[in-house]
Design a protein around this motif. Structure first.
Motif, PDB file in Angstrom:
ATOM      1  N   GLU A  84       5.934  22.666 -13.912  1.00  0.00           N
ATOM      2  CA  GLU A  84       6.165  23.489 -12.727  1.00  0.00           C
ATOM      3  C   GLU A  84       7.288  24.498 -12.978  1.00  0.00           C
ATOM      4  OE1 GLU A  84       6.295  20.235 -12.820  1.00  0.00           O
ATOM      5  OE2 GLU A  84       4.601  19.497 -11.626  1.00  0.00           O
ATOM      6  N   LYS A  85       7.223  25.631 -12.289  1.00  0.00           N
ATOM      7  CA  LYS A  85       8.259  26.647 -12.361  1.00  0.00           C
ATOM      8  C   LYS A  85       9.142  26.629 -11.124  1.00  0.00           C
ATOM      9  CE  LYS A  85       7.060  28.313 -16.349  1.00  0.00           C
ATOM     10  NZ  LYS A  85       7.966  28.197 -17.521  1.00  0.00           N
ATOM     11  N   SER A  86       8.921  25.656 -10.256  1.00  0.00           N
ATOM     12  CA  SER A  86       9.765  25.523  -9.074  1.00  0.00           C
ATOM     13  C   SER A  86       9.806  24.060  -8.670  1.00  0.00           C
ATOM     14  CB  SER A  86       9.248  26.380  -7.918  1.00  0.00           C
ATOM     15  OG  SER A  86       7.978  25.937  -7.498  1.00  0.00           O
ATOM     16  N   ILE A  87      10.959  23.643  -8.140  1.00  0.00           N
ATOM     17  CA  ILE A  87      11.112  22.283  -7.628  1.00  0.00           C
ATOM     18  C   ILE A  87      11.920  22.346  -6.341  1.00  0.00           C
ATOM     19  CG2 ILE A  87      10.958  21.108  -9.859  1.00  0.00           C
ATOM     20  CD1 ILE A  87      14.010  20.920  -9.845  1.00  0.00           C
ATOM     21  N   SER A  88      11.758  21.348  -5.508  1.00  0.00           N
ATOM     22  CA  SER A  88      12.530  21.228  -4.269  1.00  0.00           C
ATOM     23  C   SER A  88      12.832  19.752  -4.049  1.00  0.00           C
ATOM     24  CB  SER A  88      11.753  21.807  -3.079  1.00  0.00           C
ATOM     25  OG  SER A  88      12.537  21.763  -1.899  1.00  0.00           O
ATOM     26  N   LEU A  89      14.125  19.413  -4.003  1.00  0.00           N
ATOM     27  CA  LEU A  89      14.530  18.018  -3.917  1.00  0.00           C
ATOM     28  C   LEU A  89      15.616  17.845  -2.864  1.00  0.00           C
ATOM     29  CD1 LEU A  89      14.855  17.271  -7.753  1.00  0.00           C
ATOM     30  CD2 LEU A  89      13.024  16.466  -6.252  1.00  0.00           C
ATOM     31  N   PRO A  90      15.686  16.682  -2.218  1.00  0.00           N
ATOM     32  CA  PRO A  90      16.766  16.421  -1.253  1.00  0.00           C
ATOM     33  C   PRO A  90      18.089  16.185  -1.975  1.00  0.00           C
ATOM     34  CG  PRO A  90      15.376  14.484  -1.489  1.00  0.00           C
ATOM     35  CD  PRO A  90      14.714  15.571  -2.282  1.00  0.00           C
ATOM     36  N   MET A  91      19.193  16.513  -1.321  1.00  0.00           N
ATOM     37  CA  MET A  91      20.529  16.343  -1.882  1.00  0.00           C
ATOM     38  C   MET A  91      21.454  15.804  -0.801  1.00  0.00           C
ATOM     39  SD  MET A  91      23.834  17.712  -2.043  1.00  0.00           S
ATOM     40  CE  MET A  91      23.748  19.399  -1.488  1.00  0.00           C
ATOM     41  N   ILE A  92      22.189  14.717  -1.101  1.00  0.00           N
ATOM     42  CA  ILE A  92      23.109  14.158  -0.125  1.00  0.00           C
ATOM     43  C   ILE A  92      24.562  14.235  -0.577  1.00  0.00           C
ATOM     44  CG2 ILE A  92      21.402  12.597   0.868  1.00  0.00           C
ATOM     45  CD1 ILE A  92      22.740  10.323  -0.695  1.00  0.00           C
ATOM     46  N   ASN A  93      24.814  14.357  -1.874  1.00  0.00           N
ATOM     47  CA  ASN A  93      26.196  14.369  -2.378  1.00  0.00           C
ATOM     48  C   ASN A  93      26.622  15.751  -2.853  1.00  0.00           C
ATOM     49  OD1 ASN A  93      26.517  11.681  -1.845  1.00  0.00           O
ATOM     50  ND2 ASN A  93      26.287  10.998  -3.954  1.00  0.00           N
ATOM     51  N   TYR A  94      26.035  16.217  -3.959  1.00  0.00           N
ATOM     52  CA  TYR A  94      26.428  17.503  -4.531  1.00  0.00           C
ATOM     53  C   TYR A  94      25.409  17.942  -5.581  1.00  0.00           C
ATOM     54  CZ  TYR A  94      28.702  13.807  -7.325  1.00  0.00           C
ATOM     55  OH  TYR A  94      28.971  12.643  -8.005  1.00  0.00           O
ATOM     56  N   PHE A  95      25.458  19.224  -5.902  1.00  0.00           N
ATOM     57  CA  PHE A  95      24.724  19.733  -7.059  1.00  0.00           C
ATOM     58  C   PHE A  95      25.556  20.854  -7.670  1.00  0.00           C
ATOM     59  CE2 PHE A  95      23.391  22.800  -3.904  1.00  0.00           C
ATOM     60  CZ  PHE A  95      23.157  23.972  -4.600  1.00  0.00           C
ATOM     61  N   SER A  96      25.207  21.235  -8.886  1.00  0.00           N
ATOM     62  CA  SER A  96      26.033  22.211  -9.585  1.00  0.00           C
ATOM     63  C   SER A  96      25.174  23.180 -10.387  1.00  0.00           C
ATOM     64  CB  SER A  96      27.029  21.512 -10.519  1.00  0.00           C
ATOM     65  OG  SER A  96      26.348  20.785 -11.525  1.00  0.00           O
ATOM     66  N   VAL A  97      25.809  24.288 -10.765  1.00  0.00           N
ATOM     67  CA  VAL A  97      25.194  25.312 -11.610  1.00  0.00           C
ATOM     68  C   VAL A  97      26.177  25.617 -12.738  1.00  0.00           C
ATOM     69  CG1 VAL A  97      24.363  27.690 -11.714  1.00  0.00           C
ATOM     70  CG2 VAL A  97      23.957  26.331  -9.657  1.00  0.00           C
ATOM     71  N   GLY A  98      25.718  25.589 -13.985  1.00  0.00           N
ATOM     72  CA  GLY A  98      26.597  25.944 -15.092  1.00  0.00           C
ATOM     73  C   GLY A  98      26.924  24.775 -16.000  1.00  0.00           C
ATOM     74  N   GLN A  99      28.148  24.788 -16.558  1.00  0.00           N
ATOM     75  CA  GLN A  99      28.546  23.814 -17.561  1.00  0.00           C
ATOM     76  C   GLN A  99      28.462  22.374 -17.070  1.00  0.00           C
ATOM     77  OE1 GLN A  99      28.253  25.673 -20.389  1.00  0.00           O
ATOM     78  NE2 GLN A  99      30.002  24.544 -21.173  1.00  0.00           N
ATOM     79  N   GLY A 171      37.999  35.609 -11.367  1.00  0.00           N
ATOM     80  CA  GLY A 171      37.998  35.019 -12.697  1.00  0.00           C
ATOM     81  C   GLY A 171      36.612  35.007 -13.317  1.00  0.00           C
ATOM     82  N   ASN A 172      36.418  34.097 -14.256  1.00  0.00           N
ATOM     83  CA  ASN A 172      35.140  33.989 -14.952  1.00  0.00           C
ATOM     84  C   ASN A 172      34.756  32.508 -15.057  1.00  0.00           C
ATOM     85  OD1 ASN A 172      32.883  34.940 -16.316  1.00  0.00           O
ATOM     86  ND2 ASN A 172      33.901  34.948 -18.305  1.00  0.00           N
ATOM     87  N   PRO A 173      34.467  31.863 -13.920  1.00  0.00           N
ATOM     88  CA  PRO A 173      34.240  30.406 -13.914  1.00  0.00           C
ATOM     89  C   PRO A 173      32.996  30.006 -14.695  1.00  0.00           C
ATOM     90  CG  PRO A 173      33.632  31.360 -11.808  1.00  0.00           C
ATOM     91  CD  PRO A 173      34.312  32.452 -12.580  1.00  0.00           C
ATOM     92  N   GLU A 174      33.021  28.760 -15.163  1.00  0.00           N
ATOM     93  CA  GLU A 174      31.922  28.226 -15.953  1.00  0.00           C
ATOM     94  C   GLU A 174      30.917  27.446 -15.120  1.00  0.00           C
ATOM     95  OE1 GLU A 174      33.630  25.928 -19.053  1.00  0.00           O
ATOM     96  OE2 GLU A 174      34.728  27.610 -19.942  1.00  0.00           O
ATOM     97  N   CYS A 175      31.272  27.107 -13.897  1.00  0.00           N
ATOM     98  CA  CYS A 175      30.323  26.369 -13.069  1.00  0.00           C
ATOM     99  C   CYS A 175      30.639  26.563 -11.594  1.00  0.00           C
ATOM    100  CB  CYS A 175      30.312  24.879 -13.419  1.00  0.00           C
ATOM    101  SG  CYS A 175      31.806  23.995 -12.947  1.00  0.00           S
ATOM    102  N   LEU A 176      29.634  26.329 -10.786  1.00  0.00           N
ATOM    103  CA  LEU A 176      29.770  26.274  -9.335  1.00  0.00           C
ATOM    104  C   LEU A 176      29.297  24.902  -8.886  1.00  0.00           C
ATOM    105  CD1 LEU A 176      28.339  29.648  -7.954  1.00  0.00           C
ATOM    106  CD2 LEU A 176      30.709  28.898  -7.886  1.00  0.00           C
ATOM    107  N   MET A 177      30.087  24.254  -8.042  1.00  0.00           N
ATOM    108  CA  MET A 177      29.695  22.955  -7.504  1.00  0.00           C
ATOM    109  C   MET A 177      29.627  23.045  -5.985  1.00  0.00           C
ATOM    110  SD  MET A 177      31.758  20.268  -9.926  1.00  0.00           S
ATOM    111  CE  MET A 177      33.299  21.172  -9.877  1.00  0.00           C
ATOM    112  N   PHE A 178      28.534  22.560  -5.429  1.00  0.00           N
ATOM    113  CA  PHE A 178      28.308  22.571  -3.987  1.00  0.00           C
ATOM    114  C   PHE A 178      28.405  21.126  -3.508  1.00  0.00           C
ATOM    115  CE2 PHE A 178      26.275  26.195  -5.879  1.00  0.00           C
ATOM    116  CZ  PHE A 178      26.607  27.237  -5.028  1.00  0.00           C
ATOM    117  N   LEU A 179      29.422  20.867  -2.694  1.00  0.00           N
ATOM    118  CA  LEU A 179      29.808  19.495  -2.380  1.00  0.00           C
ATOM    119  C   LEU A 179      29.584  19.173  -0.908  1.00  0.00           C
ATOM    120  CD1 LEU A 179      33.180  19.983  -4.205  1.00  0.00           C
ATOM    121  CD2 LEU A 179      31.294  18.680  -5.143  1.00  0.00           C
ATOM    122  N   ASN A 180      28.863  18.095  -0.663  1.00  0.00           N
ATOM    123  CA  ASN A 180      28.674  17.619   0.701  1.00  0.00           C
ATOM    124  C   ASN A 180      29.586  16.441   1.004  1.00  0.00           C
ATOM    125  OD1 ASN A 180      27.311  17.679   3.261  1.00  0.00           O
ATOM    126  ND2 ASN A 180      26.157  15.871   2.645  1.00  0.00           N
TER     127      ASN A 180
END
Length: 223
Positions: A84-99, A171-180
């Protein structure tokens, strides 16, 4: 509305146990949980029955990639690319992008059945990922912008296009974290106990930043 009517009691049997820690049930695996006719488990059930319920947001995270891109998952101890080229999943804690996402992927390939060993594995994977300097990705290479809505037509939180009239990421951050939840990496991430600068220029409104972390307030914290 079944999802809004179910109360959950948590037994912290995982590696990080961030969900259990935030819910007030601790982060350490209970010992001898099945001994003496499940006395420890019975005690937990009694505590659940007396506890006061509180809401916890469940988010839906959707990811789409281009035709030449791919979505990886860990199958056993190996990486496997989904068709698949797309996914959709539930999230209750956090997810991140990057390193940090790379660290998580490598950790899953070396996960053990021991909570202590898993914390050690996570730390080693973090160091190993950062030492591979030539493969380090930065947020500006992965994200074109972040918006308070479901499309780029929504109000911009930041953009990575210098020519666009949008707040810029600092700055030039290496990751983004989205926290619930206000617990991360088994309680080792202390983002909430230290003062830090706002990550966009110009800064967002104070009322959008100076808020108490609450997993049921319909908001995500971004670090």
């Amino acid at each position: 509305d079944t999802p809004r009517q179910i109360d959950f009691g948590i037994v912290p049997l995982g590696t990080g146990n961030d969900f259990s820690r935030v819910a007030g049930w601790g982060g350490k695996n209970p010992s001898k949980i099945l001994q003496k006719d499940c006395a420890v488990l019975r005690n937990l059930v009694n505590q659940w029955a007396k506890a006061k319920p509180r809401p916890h947001d469940v988010w839906q995270v959707s990811v789409d990639v281009e035709e030449d891109g791919g979505i990886l998952k860990v199958d056993g101890k190996k990486e496997a690319e989904l068709k698949e080229k797309s996914i959709s999943l539930p999230m209750i804690n956090y997810f991140s992008v990057g390193q940090e996402s790379k660290v998580g992927l490598n950790f899953d390939k070396h996960r053990t059945k021991s909570q202590t060993c898993n914390l050690f594995v996570y730390a080693c994977q973090g160091v190993s990922t950062e030492l591979k300097c030539t493969s380090i990705q930065h947020v500006s290479e992965l994200v074109s912008g972040m918006y308070a809505g479901v499309s780029s037509e929504a109000p911009a939180i930041f953009g990575c296009d210098e020519d666009a009239d949008e707040p810029e990421i600092v700055g030039n951050p290496e990751c983004l974290m989205f926290l619930n939840v206000n617990s991360y990496a088994g309680g080792m991430g202390h983002f909430w106990s230290t003062d830090a600068g706002v990550g966009t220029d110009p800064a967002p409104n104070d009322e959008d930043v100076d808020v108490q972390a609450d997993p049921g307030d319909g908001r995500l914290e971004c670090v």
